[in-house]
Scaffold this motif. Structure first.
Motif, PDB file in Angstrom:
ATOM      1  N   GLY A  22      13.566  56.492  52.317  1.00  0.00           N
ATOM      2  CA  GLY A  22      12.124  56.512  52.151  1.00  0.00           C
ATOM      3  C   GLY A  22      11.657  57.409  51.018  1.00  0.00           C
ATOM      4  N   PRO A  23      10.371  57.275  50.630  1.00  0.00           N
ATOM      5  CA  PRO A  23       9.816  58.080  49.544  1.00  0.00           C
ATOM      6  C   PRO A  23       9.414  59.464  50.018  1.00  0.00           C
ATOM      7  CG  PRO A  23       8.144  56.586  50.379  1.00  0.00           C
ATOM      8  CD  PRO A  23       9.408  56.265  51.150  1.00  0.00           C
ATOM      9  N   PRO A  47      16.470  58.864  38.981  1.00  0.00           N
ATOM     10  CA  PRO A  47      15.151  58.252  38.765  1.00  0.00           C
ATOM     11  C   PRO A  47      14.441  57.739  40.012  1.00  0.00           C
ATOM     12  CG  PRO A  47      16.688  57.539  37.071  1.00  0.00           C
ATOM     13  CD  PRO A  47      17.489  58.323  38.058  1.00  0.00           C
ATOM     14  N   GLY A  48      15.179  57.208  40.982  1.00  0.00           N
ATOM     15  CA  GLY A  48      14.534  56.643  42.159  1.00  0.00           C
ATOM     16  C   GLY A  48      13.740  57.650  42.960  1.00  0.00           C
ATOM     17  N   CYS A  49      14.009  58.927  42.783  1.00  0.00           N
ATOM     18  CA  CYS A  49      13.226  59.958  43.481  1.00  0.00           C
ATOM     19  C   CYS A  49      11.753  59.907  43.075  1.00  0.00           C
ATOM     20  CB  CYS A  49      13.788  61.342  43.173  1.00  0.00           C
ATOM     21  SG  CYS A  49      15.452  61.651  43.796  1.00  0.00           S
ATOM     22  N   HIS A  57       7.562  51.636  52.114  1.00  0.00           N
ATOM     23  CA  HIS A  57       8.426  52.498  52.917  1.00  0.00           C
ATOM     24  C   HIS A  57       9.766  52.793  52.260  1.00  0.00           C
ATOM     25  CE1 HIS A  57       9.371  48.318  54.242  1.00  0.00           C
ATOM     26  NE2 HIS A  57      10.621  48.769  54.245  1.00  0.00           N
ATOM     27  N   LEU A  58       9.979  52.332  51.051  1.00  0.00           N
ATOM     28  CA  LEU A  58      11.219  52.594  50.318  1.00  0.00           C
ATOM     29  C   LEU A  58      10.906  53.426  49.080  1.00  0.00           C
ATOM     30  CD1 LEU A  58      12.649  48.963  50.492  1.00  0.00           C
ATOM     31  CD2 LEU A  58      13.349  50.899  51.908  1.00  0.00           C
ATOM     32  N   ALA A  59      11.780  54.382  48.786  1.00  0.00           N
ATOM     33  CA  ALA A  59      11.527  55.284  47.660  1.00  0.00           C
ATOM     34  C   ALA A  59      11.437  54.536  46.335  1.00  0.00           C
ATOM     35  CB  ALA A  59      12.612  56.346  47.592  1.00  0.00           C
ATOM     36  N   ALA A  60      12.211  53.484  46.194  1.00  0.00           N
ATOM     37  CA  ALA A  60      12.229  52.656  44.987  1.00  0.00           C
ATOM     38  C   ALA A  60      12.863  51.325  45.377  1.00  0.00           C
ATOM     39  CB  ALA A  60      13.014  53.353  43.874  1.00  0.00           C
ATOM     40  N   SER A  61      13.048  50.463  44.424  1.00  0.00           N
ATOM     41  CA  SER A  61      13.678  49.168  44.715  1.00  0.00           C
ATOM     42  C   SER A  61      15.110  49.368  45.197  1.00  0.00           C
ATOM     43  CB  SER A  61      13.680  48.298  43.459  1.00  0.00           C
ATOM     44  OG  SER A  61      14.550  48.859  42.475  1.00  0.00           O
ATOM     45  N   ASP A  62      15.647  48.370  45.866  1.00  0.00           N
ATOM     46  CA  ASP A  62      17.042  48.442  46.293  1.00  0.00           C
ATOM     47  C   ASP A  62      17.965  48.668  45.107  1.00  0.00           C
ATOM     48  OD1 ASP A  62      16.147  47.936  48.844  1.00  0.00           O
ATOM     49  OD2 ASP A  62      16.850  45.862  48.913  1.00  0.00           O
ATOM     50  N   GLU A  63      17.682  47.971  44.023  1.00  0.00           N
ATOM     51  CA  GLU A  63      18.538  48.072  42.844  1.00  0.00           C
ATOM     52  C   GLU A  63      18.537  49.488  42.283  1.00  0.00           C
ATOM     53  OE1 GLU A  63      17.703  44.078  43.850  1.00  0.00           O
ATOM     54  OE2 GLU A  63      16.295  45.703  43.414  1.00  0.00           O
ATOM     55  N   ARG A  85      15.400  62.527  51.852  1.00  0.00           N
ATOM     56  CA  ARG A  85      14.869  62.347  53.197  1.00  0.00           C
ATOM     57  C   ARG A  85      15.466  61.066  53.781  1.00  0.00           C
ATOM     58  NH1 ARG A  85       9.212  59.464  54.049  1.00  0.00           N
ATOM     59  NH2 ARG A  85      10.469  58.968  55.884  1.00  0.00           N
ATOM     60  N   GLY A  86      15.160  60.828  55.059  1.00  0.00           N
ATOM     61  CA  GLY A  86      15.588  59.590  55.703  1.00  0.00           C
ATOM     62  C   GLY A  86      14.456  58.586  55.689  1.00  0.00           C
ATOM     63  N   GLY A  87      14.086  58.111  56.883  1.00  0.00           N
ATOM     64  CA  GLY A  87      13.082  57.061  56.965  1.00  0.00           C
ATOM     65  C   GLY A  87      13.768  55.738  57.224  1.00  0.00           C
TER      66      GLY A  87
END
Length: 299
Positions: A22-23, A47-49, A57-63, A85-87
């Motif tokens: 999660g973000p 970068p995904g951070c 509900h996702l920090a960034a795309s799956d890719e 973090r989790g999520g």
């Protein structure tokens, strides 16, 4: 000279900060590097951070999240991977994580909750990990600072054969049986149940199974434990360590009903999970569980 089971992180070690689930909340990211610097570590943020968040509900795309994980593993500057973090989100990329890269890099992974999916993959690769509090969900909350410092000390020390950790307090009502040996595996119960028969499902045979969860009513825990029983996990393991089951009604009756008839050792009240204190717990290593002494000894 003894060889460490998890090598101590060197002075000025670099932690690769990733967001595989999660973000983070606003304002948290800026605090991570200064906290790590205070303990003598460097931070390398992937970068995904920084998002952008995906599906809310996702920090960034799956890719992007998968690319960050692989990049942190392959980066020669990074000594260990620290999850923000989790999520939810790790299971979405679990079938694409390069296990050979995990095995070759042999870098500890730090996190818990939804990160249990990645712990399962690390276990399959034969690489130890840390079930431990994370910066965006734990370090900055009330009461979380001592747990963060406990983690920093554990990372600096590493893990050695003969090390012992004790559960605090007297005998827990769920304590049952004597001793068991096996590789310590597990984490969040609901995530383990979701990962059964997926690439993130490790070999449970002979393992000591650690379980914790949060905000799950007893009937839901009953469902997850029944799922583990029907999948053969409860029969396969040698014993159980129970951490926090917080933010819901007491699960003790359900846990006793599911675990005590198996006749295997159960050590309850372990200080790990969505609770305070939450002490860093090494996963993927052989341990001896001793219920009477309320301790784990790494072998």
């Amino acid at each position: 000279m003894k060889t460490p089971l998890i090598p101590p992180l060197p002075a000025s070690a670099c932690l690769g900060v990733i967001a595989p689930a999660g973000p983070p909340k606003a304002g948290v990211l800026a605090q991570v590097a200064p906290l790590l610097k205070r303990w003598g570590f460097m931070a390398k943020r992937f970068p995904g951070c920084d998002g952008p968040a995906h599906l809310g509900h996702l920090a960034a795309s799956d890719e992007q999240r998968l690319a960050d994980l692989h990049a942190a593993l392959a980066d020669p500057e990074v000594d260990a991977l620290l999850c923000l973090r989790g999520g939810y989100g790790c299971l979405r990329i679990g079938d694409r994580v390069d296990l050979e890269l995990v095995r070759r890099a042999a870098k500890p992974l730090i996190g818990y909750s939804d990160i249990t999916t990645l712990h399962g993959l690390w276990a399959r690769a034969g690489v130890p990990a840390w079930h431990a509090p994370m910066p965006a969900s734990d370090w900055v909350r009330d009461g979380g600072w001592p747990d963060a410092e406990h983690l920093a000390a554990a990372l600096r020390r590493g893990v050695w054969a003969g090390d012992v950790q004790h559960a605090p307090g007297p005998c827990h009502p769920l304590d049952h049986g004597g001793c068991a040996k096996g590789r310590l595996l597990g984490g969040n119960l609901s995530v383990i149940a979701s990962g059964l028969h997926t690439p993130a499902d490790p070999d449970w045979r002979g393992a000591v199974l650690f379980l914790e969860d949060v905000a799950e009513d007893p009937y839901r825990l009953d469902r997850y434990l029944t799922q583990l029983r029907l999948a053969g996990v409860l029969d396969a393991v040698s014993g159980f360590v129970l951490g926090g089951f917080s933010e819901a009604d007491s699960p003790d009756a359900v846990l006793a009903d599911a675990l005590h008839p198996l006749g295997k050792p159960v050590l309850a009240g372990w200080p790990a999970g969505h609770i305070v204190p939450h002490w860093a717990l090494p996963l993927g290593l052989p341990v001896q569980l001793d219920v009477a002494q309320r301790q784990l000894r790494w072998l």
